[in-house]
Design an enzyme around this catalytic site. Structure first.
Site, PDB file in Angstrom:
ATOM      1  N   GLU A 273       0.615  -1.156   0.001  1.00  0.00           N
ATOM      2  CA  GLU A 273      -0.040  -0.186  -0.092  1.00  0.00           C
ATOM      3  C   GLU A 273       0.791   1.243  -0.010  1.00  0.00           C
ATOM      4  O   GLU A 273       1.466   1.677   1.045  1.00  0.00           O
ATOM      5  CB  GLU A 273      -0.971  -0.237   1.199  1.00  0.00           C
ATOM      6  CG  GLU A 273      -1.795   1.039   1.234  1.00  0.00           C
ATOM      7  CD  GLU A 273      -2.710   1.341   2.547  1.00  0.00           C
ATOM      8  OE1 GLU A 273      -2.536   0.609   3.539  1.00  0.00           O
ATOM      9  OE2 GLU A 273      -3.662   1.888   2.385  1.00  0.00           O
TER      10      GLU A 273
ATOM     11  N   GLU B  36     -12.267   1.783   4.704  1.00  0.00           N
ATOM     12  CA  GLU B  36     -11.491   1.985   5.554  1.00  0.00           C
ATOM     13  C   GLU B  36     -11.376   3.397   5.840  1.00  0.00           C
ATOM     14  O   GLU B  36     -10.775   4.255   5.061  1.00  0.00           O
ATOM     15  CB  GLU B  36      -9.968   1.483   4.801  1.00  0.00           C
ATOM     16  CG  GLU B  36      -8.804   2.016   6.372  1.00  0.00           C
ATOM     17  CD  GLU B  36      -7.333   1.785   5.964  1.00  0.00           C
ATOM     18  OE1 GLU B  36      -6.631   0.927   6.335  1.00  0.00           O
ATOM     19  OE2 GLU B  36      -6.715   2.683   5.283  1.00  0.00           O
TER      20      GLU B  36
END
Ligand code: LER
Ligand code: MN
Length: 272
Positions: free
Chosen positions: A155, A249
């Site tokens: 990420e 998220e």
């Protein structure tokens, strides 16, 4: 297959205040996610031993909800370990921590995410050295994940969380230097909103390398609660044939249930 929906559940006390929708209660998070029509949950646990594989398998069967991914950030949040630390022992701790989470996630068919565990360059570790550390860790852990039957998800973060790789072009150039073909990219729309000139173009730059999406708004509130323009983002994901998870998220704003509800409404509007 089109994009699937997921919602985060954090079990990490030290991460309280962070961008996770549900907190501390797997059964309650699963029940609510199922009620709202999600396809999966994403689990953030303090360590591998705290990922209750049997309980998650039972909840998955009960609610017909898969585990989309498992986070590794507990190693940073709790222990301050990361992959670019100057001493080999700390880097090994970080790698061992991630390896154990890969193994736990693999039992559920879920890939592990390397976000904050990538770390940053600072002090005696220069940028090239740090990228070498990251490259070798991703090669090693990527192959470890491959043997366990799951991808490894890397990420890219925004500049306030890591100074390594913040933009798609730089990430892609780096990805091409890896030996493993088992590392996929997590496109977190919050980080991309800070760093990219065009989120949609950056998604096209990543193309088939995207393995997971953090679906969130510009201010890290749930999708639809900021000023993100989802039309072009949805079009880009469709164009590249993205068929994995868009996972909420986001801050539990105004509360967990409302955040989960807002996200699934936006998901159904743009990505379903
Ligand atoms: C951190 O900002 C983040 O986006 C998480 O998914 C990774 O640790
Ligand atoms: Mn993220």
């Amino acid at each position: 297959m089109s994009t699937q929906s997921a919602v985060t559940i954090s079990l990490v006390k030290e991460a309280e205040g962070g961008p996770f929708v549900f907190w501390h209660d797997l059964a309650a998070g699963y029940a609510k996610a199922a009620e709202l029509g999600y396809d999966a949950v994403e689990v953030f646990a303090p360590n591998a031993e705290a990922i209750p594989v049997d309980e998650l398998k039972a909840l998955t069967a009960e609610h017909n909800l898969k585990v989309a991914a498992v986070g590794t950030g507990g190693g940073w949040v709790i222990h301050k370990w990361h992959l670019c630390q100057p001493d080999a022992a700390s880097r090994d701790n970080a790698k061992g921590f991630i390896r154990s989470i890969i193994d736990a996630g693999a039992q559920l068919g879920a890939p592990a995410i390397i976000g904050s565990m990538q770390g940053r360059f600072e002090g005696e570790v220069g940028r090239e050295q740090a990228l070498d550390y990251l490259r070798s860790a991703l090669n090693e852990l990527g192959e470890h994940a491959k043997a366990a039957g799951v991808p490894l998800i890397y990420e890219p973060l925004n500049r306030y969380e890591s100074n390594l790789l913040n933009r798609a072009e730089d990430v892609m150039a780096f990805l091409e230097t890896l030996d493993t073909d088992n590392v996929k990219i997590l496109a977190d729309l919050f980080h991309m909103n800070i760093e990219e000139a065009s989120i949609a173009d950056a998604l096209r730059t990543y193309g088939r390398h995207i393995g997971h999406v953090h679906f969130v708004d510009s201010n890290r509130r749930p999708a639809g609660c900021g000023h993100m323009d989802y039309g072009p983002i949805a079009a880009a994901l469709k164009e590249i044939g993205y068929d994995r998870y868009a996972s909420a998220e986001a801050f539990p704003w105004p509360d967990s249930d409302a955040a989960a509800k807002a996200t699934i409404v936006a998901f159904n509007q743009y990505l379903a």
